[in-house]
Design an enzyme around this catalytic site. Structure first.
Site, PDB file in Angstrom:
ATOM      1  N   GLU A  54       0.599  -0.973  -0.132  1.00  0.00           N
ATOM      2  CA  GLU A  54       0.101   0.356   0.364  1.00  0.00           C
ATOM      3  C   GLU A  54       1.172   1.349   0.316  1.00  0.00           C
ATOM      4  O   GLU A  54       2.007   1.180   1.073  1.00  0.00           O
ATOM      5  CB  GLU A  54      -0.926   0.373   1.015  1.00  0.00           C
ATOM      6  CG  GLU A  54      -1.473  -1.523   1.073  1.00  0.00           C
ATOM      7  CD  GLU A  54      -2.774  -1.457   1.985  1.00  0.00           C
ATOM      8  OE1 GLU A  54      -3.764  -2.161   2.310  1.00  0.00           O
ATOM      9  OE2 GLU A  54      -3.388  -0.029   3.113  1.00  0.00           O
ATOM     10  N   CYS A  91       6.074  -5.414  16.212  1.00  0.00           N
ATOM     11  CA  CYS A  91       5.245  -4.976  17.224  1.00  0.00           C
ATOM     12  C   CYS A  91       3.498  -5.036  16.872  1.00  0.00           C
ATOM     13  O   CYS A  91       2.801  -5.206  15.944  1.00  0.00           O
ATOM     14  CB  CYS A  91       5.580  -3.636  16.609  1.00  0.00           C
ATOM     15  SG  CYS A  91       7.064  -2.770  16.127  1.00  0.00           S
ATOM     16  N   CYS A  94       6.060  -7.496   6.956  1.00  0.00           N
ATOM     17  CA  CYS A  94       7.478  -6.905   8.161  1.00  0.00           C
ATOM     18  C   CYS A  94       7.177  -8.122   8.835  1.00  0.00           C
ATOM     19  O   CYS A  94       6.508  -8.587   9.054  1.00  0.00           O
ATOM     20  CB  CYS A  94       6.580  -5.747   9.088  1.00  0.00           C
ATOM     21  SG  CYS A  94       8.153  -4.581  10.233  1.00  0.00           S
ATOM     22  N   CYS A 111       3.314   8.506   1.573  1.00  0.00           N
ATOM     23  CA  CYS A 111       3.906   7.420   2.305  1.00  0.00           C
ATOM     24  C   CYS A 111       4.484   5.893   1.883  1.00  0.00           C
ATOM     25  O   CYS A 111       3.372   5.428   0.560  1.00  0.00           O
ATOM     26  CB  CYS A 111       2.949   6.808   3.484  1.00  0.00           C
ATOM     27  SG  CYS A 111       3.298   5.748   4.136  1.00  0.00           S
ATOM     28  N   CYS A 144       0.619  -2.839  15.906  1.00  0.00           N
ATOM     29  CA  CYS A 144       0.814  -2.439  14.546  1.00  0.00           C
ATOM     30  C   CYS A 144       0.506  -3.391  12.971  1.00  0.00           C
ATOM     31  O   CYS A 144       0.461  -4.765  13.316  1.00  0.00           O
ATOM     32  CB  CYS A 144       2.232  -2.168  13.746  1.00  0.00           C
ATOM     33  SG  CYS A 144       2.794  -1.984  11.684  1.00  0.00           S
ATOM     34  N   CYS A 164      -2.007   4.882   9.550  1.00  0.00           N
ATOM     35  CA  CYS A 164      -0.517   5.079  10.654  1.00  0.00           C
ATOM     36  C   CYS A 164      -0.730   3.546  10.819  1.00  0.00           C
ATOM     37  O   CYS A 164      -1.791   2.967  11.878  1.00  0.00           O
ATOM     38  CB  CYS A 164       0.205   5.355  11.302  1.00  0.00           C
ATOM     39  SG  CYS A 164       1.022   6.889  11.255  1.00  0.00           S
TER      40      CYS A 164
HETATM   41  N1  SAH Z   1       9.214   0.134  10.812  1.00  0.00           N
HETATM   42  C1  SAH Z   1       9.260   1.270  10.814  1.00  0.00           C
HETATM   43  C2  SAH Z   1       7.884   2.491   9.181  1.00  0.00           C
HETATM   44  C3  SAH Z   1       6.515   2.110   9.282  1.00  0.00           C
HETATM   45  S1  SAH Z   1       5.277   2.833  10.526  1.00  0.00           S
HETATM   46  C4  SAH Z   1       9.336   2.075  12.045  1.00  0.00           C
HETATM   47  O1  SAH Z   1       8.538   1.577  13.037  1.00  0.00           O
HETATM   48  O2  SAH Z   1       9.383   3.155  12.042  1.00  0.00           O
HETATM   49  C5  SAH Z   1       4.710   4.008  10.604  1.00  0.00           C
HETATM   50  C6  SAH Z   1       4.671   4.669  12.120  1.00  0.00           C
HETATM   51  O3  SAH Z   1       3.604   4.164  12.227  1.00  0.00           O
HETATM   52  C7  SAH Z   1       5.534   4.047  13.050  1.00  0.00           C
HETATM   53  O4  SAH Z   1       5.887   4.978  13.984  1.00  0.00           O
HETATM   54  C8  SAH Z   1       4.858   2.888  13.768  1.00  0.00           C
HETATM   55  O5  SAH Z   1       5.566   2.408  15.185  1.00  0.00           O
HETATM   56  C9  SAH Z   1       3.308   3.794  13.566  1.00  0.00           C
HETATM   57  N2  SAH Z   1       2.096   2.718  13.805  1.00  0.00           N
HETATM   58  C10 SAH Z   1       2.313   1.720  13.730  1.00  0.00           C
HETATM   59  N3  SAH Z   1       1.033   1.313  14.050  1.00  0.00           N
HETATM   60  C11 SAH Z   1       0.101   1.955  14.285  1.00  0.00           C
HETATM   61  C12 SAH Z   1      -0.698   2.459  14.763  1.00  0.00           C
HETATM   62  N4  SAH Z   1      -1.839   1.253  14.511  1.00  0.00           N
HETATM   63  N5  SAH Z   1      -2.292   3.411  15.454  1.00  0.00           N
HETATM   64  C13 SAH Z   1      -0.979   4.364  15.065  1.00  0.00           C
HETATM   65  N6  SAH Z   1       0.955   4.681  15.105  1.00  0.00           N
HETATM   66  C14 SAH Z   1       1.074   2.908  14.058  1.00  0.00           C
END
Ligand code: SAH
Length: 368
Positions: A95, A119, A115, A108, A122, A343
């Site tokens: 995406e 985490c 991934c 973005c 996410c 995000c």
């Molecule tokens: N892997 C990279 C980039 C991808 S995510 C990283 O970890 O930075 C981009 C941002 O969105 C990251 O800060 C991530 O932690 C955040 N993010 C992921 N899931 C989210 C969610 N459900 N709500 C808000 N932010 C989220």
């Protein structure tokens, strides 16, 4: 020559394209000409590259290609955010999201199909992991988005910023990501300044240490917790690379270049998990002395997520505490929610090859 053996030109930054041309017995300066056609004029038909000799054009047609994914979905949210799902030849789809604002347009983009980091807050993690994207598969997201937005046609909608904050952990895919960001920042490529190309990482320390040798793009770090105990749980890569090493590597990266804008510390606001004033206090102590700003991200829920977003009051109090401690703190506006483009909501369609579910389920059991 079979399709697989053709050189995808989106895979090469200027240095690589020059070397490739030279290896074919062509003149190095053609690299700049070709890149201008590709990235400035968005011309992808070799015959239309009229300042190249007929022989070179014929040669390119034989040995090179420009590889495009299929556009599976193209949706626009009520707030103007636009999301595309692109499917690559391997069958995985990823995406890409465009976020228009009055004075800029941010794209973005994704760096991996899925991934491999787990985490738990996410949704990309829940989709599992298939593989790294190639340089060309990363670059083409910008190319296609600009085309689909009609950039340059009416001068209105422009991609002014690119953030590697879509699916995937970019620093796990270092060798493909760096040439892709080179193309974004190259005057013969998309011509964006280093302040406007941001790589977001969960903290792959050895890669951050290497970064300063090869690029000066802007760095965002998904911190999300102010101590190792909590970060080990919500950003599991922390078990391998702890906070002390992470902060040291980030400090060195931004100190390397005096013009660097500092680190953007991303901090997702999870109710009852990391959002108390005690956490804010620890965070203020932790980041002291490292140039940067803090970006609080309200948690975006997704089906099956076991977290909740902090209350507005908790976010404001957290923000106030940190700004009173001398930090620049912004709260990210959630965009594109009604099309699942916010995000952490990006999932694409990934043929999972990892044992992701096992890991995430373990977290759920421990915390239920
Ligand atoms: N892997 C990279 C980039 C991808 S995510 C990283 O970890 O930075 C981009 C941002 O969105 C990251 O800060 C991530 O932690 C955040 N993010 C992921 N899931 C989210 C969610 N459900 N709500 C808000 N932010 C989220």
């Amino acid at each position: 020559m079979s399709e697989q053996k053709l050189q995808n030109l989106f895979d090469l930054n200027r240095t690589q394209l020059t070397q490739w041309l030279v290896s074919l017995g062509e003149k190095p300066f053609h690299a700049k000409q070709i890149m201008k056609w590709l990235y400035h004029e968005r011309v992808c038909d070799f015959d239309a590259m009229t300042n190249l000799s007929k022989t070179l054009r014929a040669h390119l047609k034989e040995i090179a290609t420009l590889s495009f994914p299929e556009v599976i979905t193209d949706k626009t949210a009520s707030d103007g955010t636009r999301k595309w799902v692109f499917r690559y030849h391997c069958g995985n789809s990823i995406e890409t999201v465009y976020i228009p604002e009055t004075d800029r347009g941010t794209l973005c983009i994704s760096s991996q199909a899925g991934c491999a980091l787990a985490c738990p807050f996410c949704s990309t993690a829940h989709a599992g992991f298939n593989r790294n994207l190639t340089t060309g598969e990363i670059v083409v997201q910008v190319w296609l988005a600009k085309k689909l937005l009609g950039c340059g046609d009416n001068g209105k909608r422009k991609v002014t910023n690119v953030v590697l904050m879509g699916m995937g952990e970019p620093l796990v895919n270092f060798n493909a990501v760096i040439p892709a960001t080179d193309i974004m920042m190259d005057d013969f490529g998309f011509g964006l300044s280093k302040r406007r190309v941001t790589l977001s990482t969960s903290g792959i320390v050895p890669a951050i240490e290497k970064l300063k040798e090869v690029t000066d793009l802007s760095l965002a770090v998904s911190l999300h917790a102010p101590n190792d105990e909590l970060r080990n749980q919500i950003v599991p890569i922390n078990q391998r690379y702890g906070l002390q090493a992470l902060l040291k590597a980030c400090h060195e990266y931004v100190s390397h270049n005096a013009q660097h804008g500092g680190v953007t510390w991303e901090y997702v606001m999870l109710k009852g998990v990391n959002d108390s004033l005690e956490h804010a206090h620890q965070l203020a102590d932790l980041l002291r002395g490292i140039p940067g700003k803090i970006n609080l991200i309200p948690f975006n829920p997704f089906p099956g997520s076991q977290f909740e977003c902090s209350s507005k009051n908790a976010i404001s109090a957290f923000q106030r505490y940190l700004s009173d401690s001398g930090y620049v703190v912004t709260v990210r506006k959630t965009r594109g929610e009604n099309i699942d483009a916010a995000c952490g909501q990006l999932v694409g369609q990934v043929n999972d090859r990892s044992k992701r579910y096992k890991k995430l389920n373990r977290y759920e059991v421990e915390h239920s």
